[in-house]
Design a protein around this motif. Sequence first.
Motif, PDB file in Angstrom:
ATOM      1  N   ASP A 101    -152.510   7.419  14.609  1.00 30.74           N
ATOM      2  CA  ASP A 101    -153.767   7.828  14.557  1.00 30.74           C
ATOM      3  C   ASP A 101    -154.786   6.944  13.667  1.00 30.74           C
ATOM      4  O   ASP A 101    -155.973   6.852  14.017  1.00 30.74           O
ATOM      5  CB  ASP A 101    -153.934   9.460  13.742  1.00 30.74           C
TER       6      ASP A 101
ATOM      7  N   LEU B 205    -156.745   4.514  16.576  1.00 25.55           N
ATOM      8  CA  LEU B 205    -157.470   5.040  17.791  1.00 25.55           C
ATOM      9  C   LEU B 205    -158.759   4.352  18.061  1.00 25.55           C
ATOM     10  O   LEU B 205    -159.432   3.963  16.891  1.00 25.55           O
ATOM     11  CB  LEU B 205    -157.610   6.597  17.529  1.00 25.55           C
ATOM     12  N   SER B 206    -158.886   3.864  19.172  1.00 26.00           N
ATOM     13  CA  SER B 206    -160.272   3.506  19.900  1.00 26.00           C
ATOM     14  C   SER B 206    -160.713   4.512  20.534  1.00 26.00           C
ATOM     15  O   SER B 206    -160.576   4.307  21.778  1.00 26.00           O
ATOM     16  CB  SER B 206    -159.880   1.961  20.273  1.00 26.00           C
ATOM     17  N   GLY B 207    -161.942   5.192  19.884  1.00 24.81           N
ATOM     18  CA  GLY B 207    -162.309   6.104  20.779  1.00 24.81           C
ATOM     19  C   GLY B 207    -161.659   7.597  20.630  1.00 24.81           C
ATOM     20  O   GLY B 207    -160.918   7.710  20.195  1.00 24.81           O
ATOM     21  N   ASP B 208    -162.523   8.480  21.359  1.00 29.69           N
ATOM     22  CA  ASP B 208    -161.825   9.763  21.215  1.00 29.69           C
ATOM     23  C   ASP B 208    -161.066  10.210  22.511  1.00 29.69           C
ATOM     24  O   ASP B 208    -160.912   9.518  23.380  1.00 29.69           O
ATOM     25  CB  ASP B 208    -163.154  10.747  21.316  1.00 29.69           C
ATOM     26  N   LEU B 209    -160.541  11.240  22.393  1.00 28.14           N
ATOM     27  CA  LEU B 209    -159.472  11.675  23.537  1.00 28.14           C
ATOM     28  C   LEU B 209    -160.293  11.801  24.834  1.00 28.14           C
ATOM     29  O   LEU B 209    -161.309  12.508  24.962  1.00 28.14           O
ATOM     30  CB  LEU B 209    -158.858  13.090  23.263  1.00 28.14           C
ATOM     31  N   ARG B 210    -159.837  11.417  26.003  1.00 29.39           N
ATOM     32  CA  ARG B 210    -160.374  11.577  27.061  1.00 29.39           C
ATOM     33  C   ARG B 210    -159.872  12.707  27.917  1.00 29.39           C
ATOM     34  O   ARG B 210    -158.701  12.663  28.329  1.00 29.39           O
ATOM     35  CB  ARG B 210    -160.159  10.302  28.155  1.00 29.39           C
ATOM     36  N   LEU B 211    -160.348  13.977  27.544  1.00 29.31           N
ATOM     37  CA  LEU B 211    -159.572  15.208  27.872  1.00 29.31           C
ATOM     38  C   LEU B 211    -160.016  15.387  29.578  1.00 29.31           C
ATOM     39  O   LEU B 211    -161.245  15.547  29.633  1.00 29.31           O
ATOM     40  CB  LEU B 211    -160.216  16.352  27.092  1.00 29.31           C
TER      41      LEU B 211
ATOM     42  N   ARG C 159    -154.504  17.820  29.733  1.00 28.28           N
ATOM     43  CA  ARG C 159    -154.589  16.451  30.622  1.00 28.28           C
ATOM     44  C   ARG C 159    -155.431  15.571  29.769  1.00 28.28           C
ATOM     45  O   ARG C 159    -156.682  15.998  29.934  1.00 28.28           O
ATOM     46  CB  ARG C 159    -154.384  16.525  32.002  1.00 28.28           C
TER      47      ARG C 159
ATOM     48  N   GLY D  16    -156.168  11.490  27.794  1.00 24.56           N
ATOM     49  CA  GLY D  16    -155.522   9.997  27.401  1.00 24.56           C
ATOM     50  C   GLY D  16    -156.206   9.590  26.310  1.00 24.56           C
ATOM     51  O   GLY D  16    -157.369   9.939  25.940  1.00 24.56           O
ATOM     52  N   LEU D  17    -155.623   8.565  25.280  1.00 23.41           N
ATOM     53  CA  LEU D  17    -156.208   7.808  24.223  1.00 23.41           C
ATOM     54  C   LEU D  17    -156.069   6.606  24.563  1.00 23.41           C
ATOM     55  O   LEU D  17    -155.218   6.035  25.097  1.00 23.41           O
ATOM     56  CB  LEU D  17    -155.644   8.141  23.138  1.00 23.41           C
ATOM     57  N   SER D  18    -156.965   5.642  23.686  1.00 16.71           N
ATOM     58  CA  SER D  18    -156.895   4.258  23.765  1.00 16.71           C
ATOM     59  C   SER D  18    -156.614   3.508  22.144  1.00 16.71           C
ATOM     60  O   SER D  18    -156.979   4.629  21.247  1.00 16.71           O
ATOM     61  CB  SER D  18    -158.124   3.437  24.092  1.00 16.71           C
TER      62      SER D  18
END
Lengths: 261, 365
Positions: free
Chosen positions: A210, A213-219, B205, B207-209
């Motif tokens: 954690d 992390l680079s940016g937030d969750l892409r939900l 569903r 994703g993360l970076s």
Amino acid sequence: MKKRLASLALLLILCLLLALPVMADSARELPLVCDASGILTEEQAEELNTRAEAYSRQYSCDIIVVVVDDTDFYDVETFTEGVYNKYNFGWGPERSGVILLLSMEERDYDLAAYGFGNTAFTDFGKDQLMKEVKPYLRKNDWYGGFSKYLDLSADYLRRARDGKPVDRGLFRLSAPVVIWSLVAGVIFALIVTTVLKARMKSAVLQTRADDYLSGDLRLEYADDRFLSKDVVRVRRSEGSGGGRGGTSIRSSGFSHHSGKF
Amino acid sequence: MAESITNYQCPACTGPLRFDPVTGKLVCEYCGSAYDTSEIEALYAQADANAAHAAQAAAGETQPEGSHWSEAEAAGLKVYNCPSCGAELICDQTTAATSCPYCGNPSIVPGELSGALRPDWVIPFKLTKEKAIAALKEHYRKKPLLPKLFSSQNHLEEIKGVYAPFWLYDGETEGSATFHATKVRSWNQGAYRVTETSHFQCERRGGLSFRRIPVDSSTKMPDEHMDAIEPYDFGELQPFSTAFLPGYMADKYDVDAATAEERARKRAEGSTVGALEATVKGYATVSKESADISYRRTGSQYALLPVWLLSTKWNEKNYLFAVNGQTGKLVGDLPIDKGRLAAWFCGSFLVGAVIAALVLGTIVF
């Protein structure tokens, strides 16, 4: 049969006299251990009665056992009060006493106290006493149960005479207390040493990233589906009065602890 | 940037220069002059190729798996091998390595510099040796199970500054997860207490970076220790220069980027499942049923990160303590005195049993 008739006679007389004024000053008219149902042998009844007499004299408070077949249309507590008053139980001008009455048909019991008995047998004390006596009664070990009742009552009276009646807030080291205290001690020791040992170990693998992390969750998708419903009904406890001590005395002057055995 | 000479000399008195973690400058041990690393490197600038490399790294371009040392760089470095644990340590010509920082073996032997080991990045030491020793002393305090002689028999001054090799992974995750969730409500109905539990299946569903997930790439460095002293502030990452080496040792990687990536992947997947679970809101309980997460590496870099290491023996067992050379975070498992453990157990047992007896004997029974 003879005992059955005696029991009925006792009940009849009792029914007639329940409505009459209390005859408080006369001497008791029945032995302290009165088995109208014949669940004790004569020798047992005699031996118990002798002990009850001795304890009663020693602590100036009657310790009574009454066994009947049933209480007819009376509830067990009213019936017990009736017996106590009718047969002039009670020691001295205060008519101090404690009575354990068993109604064999319904397997009801009532433990009632009067006079100094109300001081010695608090609500908590009665509850504790019956916790120790009931296991004998449930096994139909009548002699064992009454014997325990007499000894505990004598102990309660001695404590009350010493100014420390058995009540909530009074320390009492019984076998369950010792066992559960030992268990609690072991659990506490395990918790303490586990915490101390954990403090000696600080190197652990990370399972997440954690911090990077680079940016937030892409939900992209979210869906919540109802599956099923469970319903559980649990009878609420009646509530035994919580942590308050003392004795609840009725306007009749008696205090009671009753139930099934 | 200069690379041909790594045992920098003071421009004023020609004395050896050491990197000072407090000021971040190179300091002369003899005349006390202080210089920026860039200033010294400029003075010693001879290798344009290396300057191009640093500029490339500074621009954020990823290096595949480090690069080769230049001949000039290699000439200014010394290599030591530990016959006991197999560690291969690099330091500059001015730094004398006397014992292995991992296992404490005093018989380390000189070796040859070889392989593609030149790092892309470095975080310079920020924590001084004195502060690292103070952190260790603090670590020993208030540890009732620590053997009494352990701390006094430790030679704290033998703590060594080591640049530990790490792979830094950039990557992305994508996937889905299913959670079982419940909502609970209770109410009284007559003589009954009614409890209604509603069950839900929640699908997510997403994703993360990730940027620079660090994975230590030395088998000598225990993974638990390196994970536990995280995080490092990668904002202070600088293009690698041998100017940061004086006074410290540097370990070289012996786990390649592809092999070490497995740990980065697991951590990224763990974070992704956690992030998806965090979106399941408004429930009394949430538990994971299944997850299918894929990880894709978008880049990797080779970096040296600062660690103070103390290896000590107690009852024939080796204990390694690591202090984050940037943040001061310390880890290291401590030995347990069995006698003290037994005494604490007995004492706690007595206290617990007496308190329980007083409570139970007074209130319950």
